[in-house]
Design a protein around this motif. Structure first.
Motif, short mmCIF file in Angstrom:
data_model
loop_
_atom_site.label_atom_id
_atom_site.label_comp_id
_atom_site.label_asym_id
_atom_site.label_seq_id
_atom_site.Cartn_x
_atom_site.Cartn_y
_atom_site.Cartn_z
N LEU A 1 -29.37 -43.39 -35.76
CA LEU A 1 -28.36 -43.25 -36.80
C LEU A 1 -27.34 -42.18 -36.44
CD1 LEU A 1 -27.27 -43.85 -39.61
CD2 LEU A 1 -28.93 -42.24 -40.52
N VAL A 2 -27.79 -41.03 -35.94
CA VAL A 2 -26.87 -39.95 -35.61
C VAL A 2 -25.96 -40.37 -34.45
CG1 VAL A 2 -26.68 -37.58 -34.76
CG2 VAL A 2 -28.33 -38.13 -36.53
N VAL A 3 -26.50 -41.10 -33.48
CA VAL A 3 -25.69 -41.56 -32.36
C VAL A 3 -24.62 -42.52 -32.86
CG1 VAL A 3 -25.71 -42.87 -30.21
CG2 VAL A 3 -27.50 -41.20 -30.66
N ALA A 4 -24.98 -43.45 -33.72
CA ALA A 4 -24.00 -44.38 -34.28
C ALA A 4 -22.96 -43.63 -35.10
CB ALA A 4 -24.70 -45.44 -35.13
N LEU A 5 -23.40 -42.66 -35.87
CA LEU A 5 -22.49 -41.85 -36.67
C LEU A 5 -21.49 -41.14 -35.78
CD1 LEU A 5 -21.72 -40.46 -39.37
CD2 LEU A 5 -23.44 -38.76 -38.85
N ALA A 6 -21.96 -40.52 -34.71
CA ALA A 6 -21.08 -39.80 -33.80
C ALA A 6 -20.09 -40.75 -33.12
CB ALA A 6 -21.89 -39.04 -32.76
N ALA A 7 -20.56 -41.94 -32.74
CA ALA A 7 -19.68 -42.89 -32.07
C ALA A 7 -18.58 -43.37 -33.00
CB ALA A 7 -20.50 -44.09 -31.57
N VAL A 8 -18.92 -43.70 -34.23
CA VAL A 8 -17.91 -44.15 -35.19
C VAL A 8 -16.99 -42.99 -35.54
CG1 VAL A 8 -17.53 -45.01 -37.52
CG2 VAL A 8 -19.30 -46.01 -36.10
N ALA A 9 -17.55 -41.81 -35.72
CA ALA A 9 -16.74 -40.64 -36.06
C ALA A 9 -15.74 -40.34 -34.95
CB ALA A 9 -17.64 -39.43 -36.30
N ALA A 10 -16.13 -40.52 -33.71
CA ALA A 10 -15.23 -40.23 -32.59
C ALA A 10 -14.03 -41.17 -32.58
CB ALA A 10 -15.99 -40.33 -31.28
N ALA A 11 -14.17 -42.34 -33.19
CA ALA A 11 -13.07 -43.30 -33.21
C ALA A 11 -11.97 -42.90 -34.18
CB ALA A 11 -13.61 -44.69 -33.60
N CYS A 12 -12.25 -42.00 -35.07
CA CYS A 12 -11.27 -41.56 -36.06
C CYS A 12 -10.94 -40.10 -35.81
CB CYS A 12 -11.83 -41.75 -37.48
SG CYS A 12 -10.67 -41.30 -38.77
N VAL A 73 -24.70 -48.03 -40.01
CA VAL A 73 -24.62 -46.72 -40.65
C VAL A 73 -24.39 -46.82 -42.15
CG1 VAL A 73 -23.36 -44.52 -40.71
CG2 VAL A 73 -23.78 -45.65 -38.52
N GLY A 74 -23.39 -47.60 -42.53
CA GLY A 74 -22.96 -47.67 -43.93
C GLY A 74 -24.04 -47.82 -44.97
N PRO A 75 -24.98 -48.75 -44.80
CA PRO A 75 -26.01 -48.94 -45.82
C PRO A 75 -26.99 -47.77 -45.93
CG PRO A 75 -25.83 -50.88 -44.41
CD PRO A 75 -25.02 -49.80 -43.78
N LYS A 76 -27.02 -46.89 -44.93
CA LYS A 76 -28.01 -45.82 -44.89
C LYS A 76 -27.48 -44.46 -45.35
CE LYS A 76 -30.28 -48.04 -41.01
NZ LYS A 76 -30.63 -47.95 -39.60
N VAL A 77 -26.16 -44.35 -45.58
CA VAL A 77 -25.61 -43.03 -45.86
C VAL A 77 -24.77 -42.98 -47.14
CG1 VAL A 77 -25.56 -42.43 -43.40
CG2 VAL A 77 -23.50 -43.35 -44.46
N ASP A 78 -24.90 -41.85 -47.82
CA ASP A 78 -23.99 -41.47 -48.88
C ASP A 78 -23.09 -40.39 -48.29
OD1 ASP A 78 -25.25 -43.17 -50.66
OD2 ASP A 78 -26.46 -41.60 -51.58
N MET A 79 -21.81 -40.38 -48.67
CA MET A 79 -20.86 -39.45 -48.06
C MET A 79 -20.25 -38.53 -49.11
SD MET A 79 -18.98 -41.90 -45.33
CE MET A 79 -19.60 -43.53 -45.75
#
Length: 195
Positions: A1-12, A73-79
């Motif tokens: 999850l953290v790896v996916a989060l970092a990858a998506v975050a890096a795109a923005c 990521v989306g279904p697993k996180v609240d932001m």
């Protein structure tokens, strides 16, 4: 999850927005599931950033939307987007410790500390605020923190603060002077490395 989060975050790419040096948005939940997700992702903006605006860019999806729409990521996180007073010219800006105290109060109020997992995403001074929060409240937070994503966090200080200190009225600027001349930042860095 953290790896996916970092990858998506890096795109923005985080971008400061709004009037120069004025946070115009209160801390808020950006995306929240009912029932709540297992992971709370907490965003913390930089010195002259905005609670929400830092994580958005004109014509592109926000970082919030990129994460929310990512199937892994989306279904697993609240932001949650945390903001603090940090003005360029007006009085009333918070120091790093004061912003960390405010962050902790908001984590309690919003029951983020009840999540089994927390990830912090921070830009610039926001990373220093997160580090101070983690060091001050390590017993409450460290067992839950699963990841940290920092963008341009000046852990060793920043040369630009030498110039900014001459034009901006913000106590946090002095706290981000280069580390060789900054006892506050040296202490934060030493505590973090020891932890």
């Amino acid at each position: 999850l953290v790896v996916a989060l970092a990858a998506v975050a890096a795109a923005c790419r985080p971008a400061e927005s709004g009037p120069p040096g004025a946070n115009t948005t209160d801390p808020q939940w950006v995306h929240r599931h009912d029932p709540r997700a297992d992971v709370a992702v907490v965003f913390v903006h930089g010195i002259f950033g905005d609670t929400v605006g830092t994580w958005t860019a004109d014509g592109r999806p926000s970082m919030f939307d990129l994460l929310h729409d990512h199937p892994a990521v989306g279904p697993k996180v609240d932001m949650f987007a945390f903001g603090y007073t940090s003005n360029m010219f007006a009085a009333g800006s918070l120091s790093i410790q004061e912003a960390a105290n405010s962050l902790h109060g908001r984590l309690q109020l919003e029951r983020i500390l009840d999540y089994p997992a927390i990830v912090f995403v921070a830009h610039s001074m926001g990373g220093l605020v997160v580090l101070r929060e983690l060091l001050t409240h390590r017993e409450d937070l460290l067992p839950r923190v699963r990841g940290l994503v920092f963008y341009a966090t000046p852990q060793e200080g920043s040369q630009i603060t030498r110039i900014a200190g001459h034009v901006a009225n913000n106590p946090a600027i002095a706290e981000m002077l280069p580390g060789d001349q900054n006892l506050s930042l040296q202490q934060l860095d030493n505590e973090w490395k020891a932890l």
